[in-house]
Design a protein around this motif. Structure first.
Motif, PDB file in Angstrom:
ATOM      1  N   UNK A 147      29.987  53.176  49.455  1.00 13.38           N
ATOM      2  CA  UNK A 147      31.370  52.750  49.598  1.00 13.38           C
ATOM      3  C   UNK A 147      31.619  51.396  48.961  1.00 13.38           C
ATOM      4  N   UNK A 148      30.686  50.462  49.131  1.00 12.93           N
ATOM      5  CA  UNK A 148      30.822  49.143  48.513  1.00 12.93           C
ATOM      6  C   UNK A 148      30.768  49.238  46.990  1.00 12.93           C
ATOM      7  N   UNK A 149      29.917  50.109  46.484  1.00 16.51           N
ATOM      8  CA  UNK A 149      29.867  50.322  45.041  1.00 16.51           C
ATOM      9  C   UNK A 149      31.206  50.833  44.529  1.00 16.51           C
ATOM     10  N   UNK A 150      31.796  51.770  45.247  1.00 10.45           N
ATOM     11  CA  UNK A 150      33.105  52.304  44.883  1.00 10.45           C
ATOM     12  C   UNK A 150      34.156  51.199  44.869  1.00 10.45           C
ATOM     13  N   UNK A 151      34.129  50.331  45.867  1.00  3.62           N
ATOM     14  CA  UNK A 151      35.089  49.232  45.953  1.00  3.62           C
ATOM     15  C   UNK A 151      34.929  48.279  44.771  1.00  3.62           C
ATOM     16  N   UNK A 152      33.696  47.905  44.468  1.00  6.19           N
ATOM     17  CA  UNK A 152      33.468  46.955  43.368  1.00  6.19           C
ATOM     18  C   UNK A 152      33.917  47.529  42.026  1.00  6.19           C
ATOM     19  N   UNK A 153      33.653  48.811  41.795  1.00 10.66           N
ATOM     20  CA  UNK A 153      34.112  49.445  40.555  1.00 10.66           C
ATOM     21  C   UNK A 153      35.628  49.438  40.467  1.00 10.66           C
ATOM     22  N   UNK A 154      36.279  49.727  41.575  1.00 14.77           N
ATOM     23  CA  UNK A 154      37.741  49.783  41.580  1.00 14.77           C
ATOM     24  C   UNK A 154      38.345  48.395  41.399  1.00 14.77           C
ATOM     25  N   UNK A 155      37.729  47.373  41.982  1.00 15.79           N
ATOM     26  CA  UNK A 155      38.225  45.999  41.804  1.00 15.79           C
ATOM     27  C   UNK A 155      38.136  45.595  40.343  1.00 15.79           C
ATOM     28  N   UNK A 156      37.007  45.891  39.710  1.00 19.37           N
ATOM     29  CA  UNK A 156      36.850  45.547  38.292  1.00 19.37           C
ATOM     30  C   UNK A 156      37.922  46.231  37.445  1.00 19.37           C
ATOM     31  N   UNK A 157      38.199  47.500  37.742  1.00 19.17           N
ATOM     32  CA  UNK A 157      39.216  48.235  36.984  1.00 19.17           C
ATOM     33  C   UNK A 157      40.600  47.639  37.220  1.00 19.17           C
ATOM     34  N   UNK A 158      40.914  47.303  38.466  1.00 18.78           N
ATOM     35  CA  UNK A 158      42.229  46.741  38.776  1.00 18.78           C
ATOM     36  C   UNK A 158      42.420  45.384  38.110  1.00 18.78           C
ATOM     37  N   UNK A 159      41.378  44.586  38.104  1.00 16.63           N
ATOM     38  CA  UNK A 159      41.485  43.258  37.489  1.00 16.63           C
ATOM     39  C   UNK A 159      41.724  43.343  35.984  1.00 16.63           C
ATOM     40  N   UNK A 160      41.215  44.385  35.354  1.00 11.38           N
ATOM     41  CA  UNK A 160      41.368  44.509  33.904  1.00 11.38           C
ATOM     42  C   UNK A 160      42.655  45.230  33.501  1.00 11.38           C
ATOM     43  N   UNK A 161      43.245  46.012  34.429  1.00 11.79           N
ATOM     44  CA  UNK A 161      44.386  46.853  34.058  1.00 11.79           C
ATOM     45  C   UNK A 161      45.709  46.418  34.671  1.00 11.79           C
ATOM     46  N   UNK A 162      45.662  45.524  35.667  1.00 10.90           N
ATOM     47  CA  UNK A 162      46.878  45.096  36.342  1.00 10.90           C
ATOM     48  C   UNK A 162      47.065  43.594  36.183  1.00 10.90           C
ATOM     49  N   UNK A 163      48.231  43.121  36.545  1.00 11.27           N
ATOM     50  CA  UNK A 163      48.499  41.688  36.472  1.00 11.27           C
ATOM     51  C   UNK A 163      49.429  41.276  37.609  1.00 11.27           C
ATOM     52  N   UNK A 164      49.504  39.979  37.857  1.00 10.40           N
ATOM     53  CA  UNK A 164      50.433  39.430  38.827  1.00 10.40           C
ATOM     54  C   UNK A 164      50.207  39.933  40.237  1.00 10.40           C
ATOM     55  N   UNK A 165      51.317  40.118  40.966  1.00  8.14           N
ATOM     56  CA  UNK A 165      51.222  40.519  42.357  1.00  8.14           C
ATOM     57  C   UNK A 165      50.655  41.919  42.525  1.00  8.14           C
ATOM     58  N   UNK A 166      50.915  42.816  41.559  1.00  9.17           N
ATOM     59  CA  UNK A 166      50.333  44.160  41.663  1.00  9.17           C
ATOM     60  C   UNK A 166      48.814  44.090  41.630  1.00  9.17           C
ATOM     61  N   UNK A 167      48.266  43.239  40.754  1.00  6.22           N
ATOM     62  CA  UNK A 167      46.812  43.093  40.708  1.00  6.22           C
ATOM     63  C   UNK A 167      46.306  42.485  42.010  1.00  6.22           C
ATOM     64  N   UNK A 168      46.997  41.445  42.512  1.00  8.87           N
ATOM     65  CA  UNK A 168      46.580  40.821  43.762  1.00  8.87           C
ATOM     66  C   UNK A 168      46.624  41.818  44.914  1.00  8.87           C
ATOM     67  N   UNK A 169      47.658  42.657  44.942  1.00  4.04           N
ATOM     68  CA  UNK A 169      47.782  43.647  46.003  1.00  4.04           C
ATOM     69  C   UNK A 169      46.637  44.654  45.937  1.00  4.04           C
ATOM     70  N   UNK A 170      46.384  45.193  44.744  1.00 10.23           N
ATOM     71  CA  UNK A 170      45.314  46.184  44.585  1.00 10.23           C
ATOM     72  C   UNK A 170      43.957  45.597  44.945  1.00 10.23           C
ATOM     73  N   UNK A 171      43.665  44.414  44.398  1.00 11.38           N
ATOM     74  CA  UNK A 171      42.374  43.776  44.676  1.00 11.38           C
ATOM     75  C   UNK A 171      42.253  43.442  46.157  1.00 11.38           C
ATOM     76  N   UNK A 172      43.347  42.948  46.758  1.00 10.33           N
ATOM     77  CA  UNK A 172      43.305  42.586  48.167  1.00 10.33           C
ATOM     78  C   UNK A 172      43.061  43.784  49.069  1.00 10.33           C
ATOM     79  N   UNK A 173      43.771  44.888  48.823  1.00 13.86           N
ATOM     80  CA  UNK A 173      43.567  46.101  49.617  1.00 13.86           C
ATOM     81  C   UNK A 173      42.117  46.563  49.512  1.00 13.86           C
ATOM     82  N   UNK A 174      41.554  46.506  48.322  1.00 19.63           N
ATOM     83  CA  UNK A 174      40.160  46.904  48.128  1.00 19.63           C
ATOM     84  C   UNK A 174      39.205  45.937  48.827  1.00 19.63           C
TER      85      UNK A 174
END
Length: 331
Positions: A147-174
């Motif tokens: 599960x932690x591996x899944x979270x880290x992969x998703x955070x990396x993807x969100x950081x590279x594909x999103x910006x601003x508050x949407x990125x903060x929201x996605x990373x924060x939820x993860x």
């Protein structure tokens, strides 16, 4: 979890709803000949969001079969990112209901369907939120490392594909999911390292928000981060630290829905039990019940904490008797 705690049975009058939901999940690629309008899906999803926040599980189960079929038909017909995101949101709620009842076969299937739906059209935010639910399936299955591996992969993807508050929201939820997984690791030293990493990252993401966002049935911001820090400290075996994080709990919970209020008071009760405060634990179990009775009735930690509290009381207690009758947990 289902093997250890057992599945929760639905009421007799909900059996048909559960059967219809299972059928709708199976028919994920069979949209059928039904005409559905975007406004209809949006309005129903708003209602579903309120019911989920208020933990109205029975009403959700009644609504989900038709909504899932409607959203499936609309997504196939419209074939837009928004339509597929709506279908993904429905599967997220199917997962949420299934996980609450520990129907792990349905929970696993729901997150698979959720990921399939969001991948039909590019949607980085939706992909991050689907990954959060998939990591939850690993949490429920006890595979915290994966599960932690899944979270880290998703955070990396969100950081590279999103910006601003949407990125903060996605990373924060993860991050919130990550700290929960870390708290459950058997190696508590490793769990602390992983948890602190996610806590720091969540705190940075929360700085983007002056109040918590509620998007796609998920909540992130400074207040919900605080509730997760409390729970994680407790899972790491630090009940005093957990209660320290809850010193101003009324302010922390202000504006959050019952779906966050009830678990927080359950965790406070667990921490108090660890420290021998049975009266405080009973008080918090009562608050949790009043905030979300349908959650408390099926929540394994509420039920277990209540059993412990009742076993510690040497004499009859009116509140214990009341909660026993309401919850069905025998004294």
């Amino acid at each position: 979890m289902a093997e250890v705690l057992g599945k929760v049975a639905v009421r007799q009058d909900s059996q048909a709803d559960l059967s219809a939901l299972r059928s709708a999940v199976r028919d994920y690629d069979l949209p059928g000949a039904r005409e559905v309008h975007e406004g209809q899906i949006e309005a129903t999803l708003e209602t579903v969001g309120r019911l989920r926040d208020d933990v109205q599980v029975t009403r959700l189960l009644r609504m989900l079969p038709k909504l899932l079929r409607d959203a499936t038909a609309y997504a196939h017909a419209a074939n837009t990112a928004e339509a597929w995101a709506a279908l993904s949101d429905v599967y997220s709620t199917v997962y949420w209901v299934a996980a609450r009842h520990r129907w792990m076969d349905m929970a696993d299937l729901a997150v698979t369907r959720q990921r399939w739906a969001i991948e039909q059209q590019a949607n980085p935010l939706g992909a991050a939120l689907a990954a959060r639910d998939r990591a939850g399936a690993y949490l429920n299955g006890g595979d915290f490392e994966a599960g932690l591996t899944m979270v880290d992969r998703a955070i990396a993807a969100a950081q590279s594909r999103l910006s601003g508050q949407e990125r903060a929201f996605a990373v924060g939820v993860l991050n919130l999911r990550g700290m929960t997984l870390a708290g459950r690791l058997k190696d508590k030293a490793e769990g602390k390292r992983e948890a602190e990493r996610h806590i720091r990252s969540a705190a940075e993401a929360a700085e983007w928000f002056d109040r918590d966002w509620n998007r796609h049935h998920m909540i992130f911001g400074p207040r919900n981060t605080a509730t997760h820090v409390l729970a994680t400290r407790l899972d790491l075996g630090k009940p005093r630290e957990a209660l320290s994080a809850a010193e101003d709990i009324d302010t922390v919970l202000e504006g959050l829905p019952p779906t966050r209020i009830a678990p927080t008071h359950i965790n406070m009760a667990r921490a108090q039990l660890d420290l021998g405060d049975r009266d405080g634990a009973l008080e918090n179990l009562t608050v949790a019940w009043e905030a979300a009775p349908q959650m408390a009735r099926i929540h394994p930690m509420w039920r277990e904490a209540f059993r412990v509290v009742s076993s510690l009381h040497r004499r009859s207690n009116p509140e214990l008797v009341r909660l026993s009758k309401l919850s069905g947990v025998a004294l």
